[in-house]
Scaffold this active site. Structure first.
Site, PDB file in Angstrom:
ATOM      1  N   LYS A   1       0.836  -1.213   0.000  1.00 46.13           N
ATOM      2  CA  LYS A   1       0.000   0.000   0.000  1.00 46.13           C
ATOM      3  C   LYS A   1       0.870   1.262   0.000  1.00 46.13           C
ATOM      4  CE  LYS A   1      -3.470  -2.599   2.489  1.00 46.13           C
ATOM      5  NZ  LYS A   1      -4.876  -2.563   2.851  1.00 46.13           N
TER       6      LYS A   1
ATOM      7  N   GLU B   1      -9.641  -0.532  -2.167  1.00 40.00           N
ATOM      8  CA  GLU B   1      -9.286   0.854  -1.825  1.00 40.00           C
ATOM      9  C   GLU B   1      -9.269   1.723  -3.082  1.00 40.00           C
ATOM     10  OE1 GLU B   1      -5.716  -0.080   0.339  1.00 40.00           O
ATOM     11  OE2 GLU B   1      -6.924  -0.978   1.932  1.00 40.00           O
TER      12      GLU B   1
ATOM     13  N   GLU C   1     -11.345 -10.608  -1.767  1.00 40.53           N
ATOM     14  CA  GLU C   1     -11.048  -9.751  -0.627  1.00 40.53           C
ATOM     15  C   GLU C   1     -12.331  -9.108  -0.108  1.00 40.53           C
ATOM     16  OE1 GLU C   1      -6.632  -8.643  -0.500  1.00 40.53           O
ATOM     17  OE2 GLU C   1      -7.714  -7.017  -1.446  1.00 40.53           O
TER      18      GLU C   1
ATOM     19  N   GLY D   1      -7.833  -4.843   6.445  1.00 38.36           N
ATOM     20  CA  GLY D   1      -7.252  -3.892   7.397  1.00 38.36           C
ATOM     21  C   GLY D   1      -8.048  -3.740   8.679  1.00 38.36           C
TER      22      GLY D   1
ATOM     23  N   SER E   1      -6.967  -9.313   6.304  1.00 40.35           N
ATOM     24  CA  SER E   1      -6.413  -9.555   7.647  1.00 40.35           C
ATOM     25  C   SER E   1      -5.736 -10.919   7.788  1.00 40.35           C
ATOM     26  CB  SER E   1      -7.500  -9.366   8.705  1.00 40.35           C
ATOM     27  OG  SER E   1      -7.984  -8.036   8.666  1.00 40.35           O
TER      28      SER E   1
END
Ligand code: PEP
Length: 272
Positions: free
Chosen positions: A11, A101, A171, A177, A224
């Site tokens: 990231k 994201e 995901e 996260g 995670s």
């Protein structure tokens, strides 16, 4: 036999010096701890600015390098963007496409995902195509339909032969996260659903035999993933690896995850 892939998404973390240090620790750790093992494919995805340094650091090691995003055009007046041939020119081999994201904060849609997947394939980059549902969608029992739609619209006009070169990452957005893991059995069920959706997409109505293209496509789980979760995840029939965010930023956490992938790789190699 499907490949096992452990990919780290760094990231917007790490300066060039920090990225070099992490890459060096991974190269050393893989050599020291996993030298004789059947390794999974290992990929690290740093920021664009760190790509050349990380590529130099991992050279000669089993670690490949991916980008976290790219534009779909070859060049042009698109300020701030990076084109696929720029990635291949420095030696990048993977690219993450459609990370949640990017969808959430940068306006990426299933259509732009489709354009980027096509561009990646055209330039010989392996796309890691991310799909996953939001918490509200899961609570309304929409997970399977949301994912099927992401798959079918992301793969518009992509041939069966091209589809065989994809990697897909499941995901769930609510698990990214957050420290909340999707239970391994449920993640496995959705990964199988993704595989079935791709096979269905390439099964022509006039053919009796259904397409088996997705049987060879690695489907990863992301959300995670930690050293404490990887073994159970790698024991599942349809989870072929992991896309790891937070835990890929520290060698002491990412190396045990790679080790978990190595166990799966060893089992699938012995079955082949
Ligand atoms: C990710 O960024 O793709 C991801 C899965 O992040 P995390 O492992 O931190 O949940």
């Amino acid at each position: 036999m499907r490949k096992t892939i452990i990919a780290g998404n760094w990231k917007m973390f790490k300066t060039v010096a920090e990225a070099r240090e992490l890459a060096k620790s991974l190269v050393d750790g893989v050599k020291a701890d996993l030298g004789g093992s059947a390794l999974p494919d290992i990929v690290v995805c740093p920021t664009f600015i760190c790509l050349p340094e990380v590529l130099t650091t991992v050279k000669g090691s089993p670690i490949a390098v991916g980008a976290q995003n790219m534009d779909y055009r070859d060049s042009g007046a698109f300020t701030g963007e990076i084109a696929p041939p720029m990635l291949t020119a420095v030696g990048v081999s993977y690219v993450i496409i459609g990370h949640s994201e990017r969808r959430q904060f940068f306006g990426e849609t299933n259509h732009t995902v489709n354009l980027k997947v096509k561009a990646a394939l055209k330039h010989g980059l392996t796309p890691i195509v991310c799909v996953g549902e939001a918490l509200g969608e899961r609570e309304e029992n929409l997970t399977d339909s949301v994912i099927k739609h992401q798959i079918s619209s992301g793969l518009v006009d992509i041939t069966e032969e091209e589809a065989a070169k994809l990697v897909v990452a499941y995901e769930p957005i609510w698990a990214i996260g957050t420290g909340k893991n999707c239970e391994a059995a449920e993640a496995n069920r959705v990964c199988k659903h993704i595989r079935d959706a791709i096979n269905e997409l390439y099964t022509h109505k006039d053919k009796k035999e259904s397409s088996r293209v997705a049987d060879m496509i690695p489907v990863l789980y992301g959300g995670s993933v930690k050293p404490s979760t990887i073994d159970e995840q790698m024991e599942q029939s349809d989870i072929d690896g992991a896309l790891v965010g937070g835990a890929s930023l520290k060698a002491e956490e990412f190396l045990p995850i790679i080790k978990g992938g190595a166990k799966r790789q060893k089992i699938s190699a012995s079955r082949a």
